[in-house]
Design a protein around this motif. Structure first.
Motif, PDB file in Angstrom:
ATOM      1  N   LEU A 241       0.814  -1.223   0.000  1.00  0.00           N
ATOM      2  CA  LEU A 241       0.000   0.000   0.000  1.00  0.00           C
ATOM      3  C   LEU A 241       0.845   1.269   0.000  1.00  0.00           C
ATOM      4  O   LEU A 241       0.326   2.353   0.260  1.00  0.00           O
ATOM      5  N   SER A 242       2.117   1.148  -0.308  1.00  0.00           N
ATOM      6  CA  SER A 242       3.022   2.296  -0.181  1.00  0.00           C
ATOM      7  C   SER A 242       2.573   3.501  -1.008  1.00  0.00           C
ATOM      8  O   SER A 242       2.594   4.638  -0.519  1.00  0.00           O
ATOM      9  N   ASP A 243       2.169   3.282  -2.243  1.00  0.00           N
ATOM     10  CA  ASP A 243       1.740   4.406  -3.087  1.00  0.00           C
ATOM     11  C   ASP A 243       0.485   5.061  -2.516  1.00  0.00           C
ATOM     12  O   ASP A 243       0.388   6.301  -2.463  1.00  0.00           O
ATOM     13  N   ALA A 244      -0.471   4.241  -2.088  1.00  0.00           N
ATOM     14  CA  ALA A 244      -1.716   4.793  -1.551  1.00  0.00           C
ATOM     15  C   ALA A 244      -1.468   5.572  -0.268  1.00  0.00           C
ATOM     16  O   ALA A 244      -1.977   6.684  -0.085  1.00  0.00           O
ATOM     17  N   GLN A 264      12.927  -6.392   8.491  1.00  0.00           N
ATOM     18  CA  GLN A 264      12.041  -5.976   7.401  1.00  0.00           C
ATOM     19  C   GLN A 264      12.181  -4.498   7.055  1.00  0.00           C
ATOM     20  O   GLN A 264      11.601  -4.037   6.071  1.00  0.00           O
ATOM     21  N   ALA A 265      12.938  -3.763   7.859  1.00  0.00           N
ATOM     22  CA  ALA A 265      12.989  -2.309   7.699  1.00  0.00           C
ATOM     23  C   ALA A 265      13.492  -1.891   6.315  1.00  0.00           C
ATOM     24  O   ALA A 265      12.935  -0.984   5.681  1.00  0.00           O
ATOM     25  N   ASP A 266      14.538  -2.536   5.830  1.00  0.00           N
ATOM     26  CA  ASP A 266      15.099  -2.148   4.533  1.00  0.00           C
ATOM     27  C   ASP A 266      14.086  -2.340   3.406  1.00  0.00           C
ATOM     28  O   ASP A 266      13.981  -1.498   2.503  1.00  0.00           O
ATOM     29  N   ALA A 267      13.340  -3.438   3.457  1.00  0.00           N
ATOM     30  CA  ALA A 267      12.355  -3.702   2.405  1.00  0.00           C
ATOM     31  C   ALA A 267      11.241  -2.664   2.425  1.00  0.00           C
ATOM     32  O   ALA A 267      10.781  -2.203   1.369  1.00  0.00           O
ATOM     33  N   VAL A 268      10.796  -2.269   3.614  1.00  0.00           N
ATOM     34  CA  VAL A 268       9.737  -1.263   3.710  1.00  0.00           C
ATOM     35  C   VAL A 268      10.246   0.092   3.218  1.00  0.00           C
ATOM     36  O   VAL A 268       9.567   0.787   2.451  1.00  0.00           O
ATOM     37  N   MET A 269      11.451   0.464   3.628  1.00  0.00           N
ATOM     38  CA  MET A 269      12.005   1.743   3.162  1.00  0.00           C
ATOM     39  C   MET A 269      12.183   1.746   1.654  1.00  0.00           C
ATOM     40  O   MET A 269      11.949   2.764   0.994  1.00  0.00           O
ATOM     41  N   ALA A 270      12.560   0.600   1.093  1.00  0.00           N
ATOM     42  CA  ALA A 270      12.724   0.522  -0.357  1.00  0.00           C
ATOM     43  C   ALA A 270      11.399   0.757  -1.071  1.00  0.00           C
ATOM     44  O   ALA A 270      11.350   1.392  -2.138  1.00  0.00           O
ATOM     45  N   ALA A 271      10.300   0.273  -0.474  1.00  0.00           N
ATOM     46  CA  ALA A 271       8.987   0.440  -1.097  1.00  0.00           C
ATOM     47  C   ALA A 271       8.558   1.904  -1.131  1.00  0.00           C
ATOM     48  O   ALA A 271       7.754   2.304  -1.987  1.00  0.00           O
ATOM     49  N   TYR A 272       9.093   2.718  -0.221  1.00  0.00           N
ATOM     50  CA  TYR A 272       8.734   4.141  -0.143  1.00  0.00           C
ATOM     51  C   TYR A 272       9.859   5.044  -0.644  1.00  0.00           C
ATOM     52  O   TYR A 272       9.770   6.267  -0.517  1.00  0.00           O
ATOM     53  N   ILE A 276       9.488   9.080   0.021  1.00  0.00           N
ATOM     54  CA  ILE A 276       9.748   9.469   1.413  1.00  0.00           C
ATOM     55  C   ILE A 276      11.249   9.535   1.688  1.00  0.00           C
ATOM     56  O   ILE A 276      11.999   8.616   1.339  1.00  0.00           O
ATOM     57  N   ALA A 277      11.692  10.625   2.309  1.00  0.00           N
ATOM     58  CA  ALA A 277      13.058  10.741   2.826  1.00  0.00           C
ATOM     59  C   ALA A 277      13.011  10.363   4.305  1.00  0.00           C
ATOM     60  O   ALA A 277      12.389  11.071   5.112  1.00  0.00           O
ATOM     61  N   PHE A 278      13.645   9.242   4.663  1.00  0.00           N
ATOM     62  CA  PHE A 278      13.485   8.686   6.004  1.00  0.00           C
ATOM     63  C   PHE A 278      14.479   9.258   7.006  1.00  0.00           C
ATOM     64  O   PHE A 278      15.625   9.580   6.670  1.00  0.00           O
TER      65      PHE A 278
END
Length: 295
Positions: A241-244, A264-272, A276-278
């Motif tokens: 749901l990253s785009d939404a 899982q953090a790297d995969a989630v950050m990659a999706a955004y 998003i600038a984290f």
């Protein structure tokens, strides 16, 4: 009244036969627990996994014939060639279980001003921001690290007049906390209709006026943009749901994500990564909070 508890340590593929045998013997309740205390945090989609070593726990009325029960289970185990590492029984003393359950929940400080307080307890800081919330159903109560991390962020960042989207709101704990911290309005969305009931009940318990929040299962009811979006769900849905989720923010506005295991953090950050600038990752007990701003 006291109860007899029987526990059988077995394999997951043998648990169903043992569970059926206990129920046929008059068991009043059966619980499957992890023998090794290694919880399955986020199973593969479409599966309902059991642990490698599963303990079946059954409750019988105290007057059950223990010798006869054990003999029956031995017969079932032998007839079906089941693997059972151990069998044990014990009498559970009669207690005020409701009081004991209530005593397990204490007020939680989530920063320098926000507290989560069970309704039956007095706020430790009457002058603080106190969100009354009782444990119930399968929704957040502030005790889980992911919820706690999000509450800490809200404690430090909510400003008067903010609009907040709580994506996957559950009990509404994050959005309602934001309102008590000074946000002007909150929208909560969840796929489970029971979440709407839980959020409404918690809003009433905290004296939050109905015109300050909306909780819905329909994405068409959401506003185009919010000043803050927070989503405490699971890594898989967060990625899908990253785009939404990011679309509800204008450039420069903050996003808070949790429900994510450290690996899982790297995969989630990659999706955004495109939107998003984290900020630096914040970790607690193996779980992480990701926050950042829309590019």
């Amino acid at each position: 009244m006291p109860w007899l508890q029987i526990r059988l340590a077995t394999r997951p593929d043998h648990s169903e036969i043992l569970e059926d045998a206990l129920l046929l013997a008059g068991c009043k309740a059966v619980t499957l627990i992890d023998t090794d205390d290694k919880p399955v945090y986020e199973p593969i989609r479409g599966t309902t996994p059991l642990w490698e070593h599963t303990t079946i726990q059954g409750l019988f009325e105290e007057d059950v014939d223990v010798g006869q029960l054990l003999s029956l289970m031995d017969s079932v185990i032998a007839a079906n060639q089941l693997s059972v590492a151990s069998i044990s029984t014990e009498i559970l003393e009669d207690k005020d279980w409701e009081r004991e359950w209530m005593d397990n929940f204490k007020p939680i400080a989530c920063g320098d001003r926000l507290w989560i307080v069970p309704s039956w307890q007095s706020p430790p800081d009457p002058g603080g921001v106190n969100l009354k919330l009782d444990p119930g159903l399968a929704f957040g109560t502030g005790t889980h690290p992911t919820t706690f991390l999000c509450l800490q962020w809200l404690n430090d960042h909510i400003q008067a007049g903010d609009s907040v989207l709580d994506y996957g709101c559950g009990s509404g704990i994050l959005g309602l906390a934001a309102l008590l911290l000074g946000a002007d309005r909150m929208t909560g969305i969840d796929i489970d209709p029971q979440a709407l009931v839980a959020t409404d009940n918690n809003a009433v318990a905290n004296g939050i006026a109905p015109n300050r929040y909306l909780v819905t299962t329909d994405a068409h009811e959401l506003e185009q943009h919010y000043q803050i979006v927070v989503a405490n769900i699971l890594a898989g849905p967060l990625c899908d749901l990253s785009d939404a989720i990011a679309s509800y923010l204008k450039p420069g506005q903050p996003l808070v994500l949790s429900g994510i295991l450290a690996h899982q953090a790297d995969a989630v950050m990659a999706a955004y990564s495109q939107t998003i600038a984290f900020d630096p990752v914040v970790t607690l007990d193996g779980w992480v909070r990701l926050s950042g701003r829309r590019k």
